[in-house]
Structure formats: structure tokens, C-alpha cells
Motif scaffolding. Sequence first.
Motif, PDB file in Angstrom:
ATOM      1  N   LYS A   1       0.851  -1.188   0.000  1.00  0.00           N
ATOM      2  CA  LYS A   1       0.000   0.000   0.000  1.00  0.00           C
ATOM      3  C   LYS A   1       0.889   1.241   0.000  1.00  0.00           C
ATOM      4  O   LYS A   1       0.968   1.988   0.965  1.00  0.00           O
ATOM      5  CB  LYS A   1      -0.914  -0.017   1.235  1.00  0.00           C
ATOM      6  N   VAL A   2       1.557   1.448  -1.123  1.00  0.00           N
ATOM      7  CA  VAL A   2       2.456   2.586  -1.253  1.00  0.00           C
ATOM      8  C   VAL A   2       2.325   3.131  -2.668  1.00  0.00           C
ATOM      9  O   VAL A   2       2.211   2.370  -3.637  1.00  0.00           O
ATOM     10  CB  VAL A   2       3.909   2.180  -0.925  1.00  0.00           C
ATOM     11  N   ASP A   3       2.313   4.431  -2.776  1.00  0.00           N
ATOM     12  CA  ASP A   3       2.110   5.123  -4.044  1.00  0.00           C
ATOM     13  C   ASP A   3       3.436   5.182  -4.808  1.00  0.00           C
ATOM     14  O   ASP A   3       4.387   5.843  -4.380  1.00  0.00           O
ATOM     15  CB  ASP A   3       1.596   6.532  -3.765  1.00  0.00           C
ATOM     16  N   PHE A   4       3.508   4.490  -5.947  1.00  0.00           N
ATOM     17  CA  PHE A   4       4.753   4.468  -6.711  1.00  0.00           C
ATOM     18  C   PHE A   4       5.143   5.851  -7.208  1.00  0.00           C
ATOM     19  O   PHE A   4       6.322   6.214  -7.209  1.00  0.00           O
ATOM     20  CB  PHE A   4       4.635   3.506  -7.893  1.00  0.00           C
ATOM     21  N   ALA A   5       4.164   6.646  -7.630  1.00  0.00           N
ATOM     22  CA  ALA A   5       4.469   8.002  -8.105  1.00  0.00           C
ATOM     23  C   ALA A   5       5.142   8.817  -7.006  1.00  0.00           C
ATOM     24  O   ALA A   5       6.052   9.610  -7.269  1.00  0.00           O
ATOM     25  CB  ALA A   5       3.198   8.688  -8.582  1.00  0.00           C
ATOM     26  N   GLU A   6       4.702   8.605  -5.758  1.00  0.00           N
ATOM     27  CA  GLU A   6       5.324   9.312  -4.635  1.00  0.00           C
ATOM     28  C   GLU A   6       6.759   8.836  -4.435  1.00  0.00           C
ATOM     29  O   GLU A   6       7.672   9.651  -4.230  1.00  0.00           O
ATOM     30  CB  GLU A   6       4.514   9.081  -3.358  1.00  0.00           C
ATOM     31  N   LEU A   7       6.983   7.523  -4.497  1.00  0.00           N
ATOM     32  CA  LEU A   7       8.336   6.993  -4.353  1.00  0.00           C
ATOM     33  C   LEU A   7       9.247   7.523  -5.450  1.00  0.00           C
ATOM     34  O   LEU A   7      10.407   7.873  -5.203  1.00  0.00           O
ATOM     35  CB  LEU A   7       8.314   5.457  -4.398  1.00  0.00           C
ATOM     36  N   LEU A   8       8.709   7.584  -6.649  1.00  0.00           N
ATOM     37  CA  LEU A   8       9.484   8.071  -7.779  1.00  0.00           C
ATOM     38  C   LEU A   8       9.842   9.541  -7.600  1.00  0.00           C
ATOM     39  O   LEU A   8      10.961   9.975  -7.905  1.00  0.00           O
ATOM     40  CB  LEU A   8       8.687   7.870  -9.071  1.00  0.00           C
TER      41      LEU A   8
END
Length: 355
Positions: free
Chosen positions: A334-341
Motif C-alpha cells: 500500500k504505497v504510491d509508486f508516483a510518490e516513491l518516484l
Amino acid sequence: MVDRIKITLKDFSGNFENCENITKKEFIEYPDRKQYDNFVLRNKTELDRHDLSISQAKKTGIVTIEGSIRKWNYNNATLLDLTQTSFERALRNIAKELNISFEELRQGDFTQCEIGLNINVSIQAIDVLPMVVNYAHLKRYADRMDEGTLYFIGSEKNAKLYAKSKEIAGKSSIIKQGKRREAFKIMQDKGNDFLRIEFTLKYQKSFNHHKMKHIQNLGDLADNYSDLYRFFAREVSRFILFNKLSYQEEYLTPKERHIIYGLENFGYETFLEDYQAEFVERASKPDTKKSAKSDVYKSVITVLKKYASPDDYNFKTFKNDIKETLFRKSKDEKVDFAELLGILEGNKKLSLPNK
């Protein structure tokens, strides 16, 4: 994501009926000398077994659990990372084996927490290590690099990068070692290998200093697992790579020419140290000395990134390999890939990985 960890239970209500007592013979013969009762909690695998070490202080009754929960949950030679779901499942199994409630385990304190992922890299992992010349200005230890391991050591945290396939083959049971080495060799020949990147936060204050002050106990760690991915993305973006530089000398500025000459002839560490010392010596005030050192560092990193050879492994390919790993992990968590990127890119314009 979570790996080796030290858990402390101050009000332990369980027992060690499912553990193996490993009290030394000396303490059996002379029990007055014994300060701890020591046990191991075995996992259920027949081969490549990894045990958790458990001790209980005789005076206080405090219980300490140490070891790799990831390896205990799977085995000693695994490529699997713990997801939030598998981490919780492992904790529930530990609580069950110690005959305590899951909630009691969740209230446990923890230190020495490793946060890491296996990164699928596009060259042999062991060849990446010499390129990683800096991480957060921590002391670099390259004495085991030929064996496949590179360390960065600090007062509150450490970083460790190592060739995972080499480690797995080495730690596998004898009957599996040959086949695993052969399988990894085939993968590597096709440009496919695994680099393990781990960060160890040594104390609670280490979490406080990395935007995770809200994580105070084991339960908080399990509930806020996505924050570990954000931490990982922030920290891997701080690695500095120096491989080959590609440039046309006639288009270089005098400053760029000086930096490139220094890097190519003296190496990253020696040149940076001398270059910074030169500018610090010129500065007249303490504040300007500090800013001069920082400005020199930024200038060197700018050159490394600007002129990294596109034909060789570099900043960009390293970051792309990490992007692809985080992209795959984001599908399971449950983690937003766009945020990680965005974190990985320093909140610059986002771009999806190629695959």
C-alpha cells in the motif's frame, strides 16, 4: 523490507518451551555466574535454516530477540523480501512460538533495524560496488569489496551493498550450492543480477532523524510499513556513482576541466578531499568555510552526473534499476509508486520505468 532487527520485551509473560536452550556448559556447572538464559528459535525449514537468538536477563526478566526476521520467515538463502503482510505474519508466528499475545509483541521496543531490498541490476552486482563512491558523507569501507560487500559506517546509521547472488550461493546447503551458482551465472551472463542494499538505523533517534518519529515500537513499525519504502527511496538517491566520464574537452569550462582531470587522475575521494581543502583554506569565516566545502561537493557531483558515460553503467542506469524494483514492490504494498518516484528524483518531473 525489514530484515535484521533487535526486539526488546520488558514485560515478558510467555515461556521458551518452543525454543532450544543453548546455555553454555560453564553456566550449567556454575549457575551463579549466569546473567542470561540463552535460547534459539528455530524456523521450520529443513535446509538453509536461520535461527533467531533469544536471551532473558536473570535480574530483570527482560527478553531480547535478535536476528533476521526475513531469513527466519523464509530461509537463510532467499531472494524474497518481507512485505507488510509477510512481516506481520512472521511476527504473529514469533508471538505464537513464545506463547505471548501478538499485542504483547507489538509493544516491544526495537533497535538495530535493517531496512533493505534486493535490486535487480542490469550488470553483475559485484561490478557496481567500486562505482559507489559516496553515501551521505559516511565513512566508506571497501576492504571486503572483492568478496562482494561494500560498507558505509556512521554514528546513527550504516549502509551495506552486496552481491546477493554470491551470498545466497555461499550460504546455501552443500547440495544446493552448485546448482545455484550455475543458475546465477546464467542470469548474470544475460545481464541480470541482484544487488542487496540495506540501511541499518541503530537507535530510536535514528528513526526520529529520518522523518519516522511516529514509529516508536514494533507495532508502529508494522502499521507504518509504507514509510520504510519512502525512507529507502530517499536514502538510495544519496548514493554517488563514479564510473567512466564522456566529454569533448574543447567544450569544457575551465572548472569542469579541472574537476574531470582531478577525478580521472586521483580518484573521487582523494581529489574531493584536496579540492575542498583548497577552498576551505581560502575562506575567511567558519560559515564560509562550511559553505565552501558544500559548494565544492555540489560542483563535483554536477560534473559526475553531467558527464557520466551513456555507454556504461552510471547514475541513470542505477536509478532506473531501483525504479523498476520499487515499481514491482508498489504493486504488492500500500504505497504510491508516483510518490516513491518523486522522492527518488528529488521531486523532479516524474517518469515511469521502461518495464
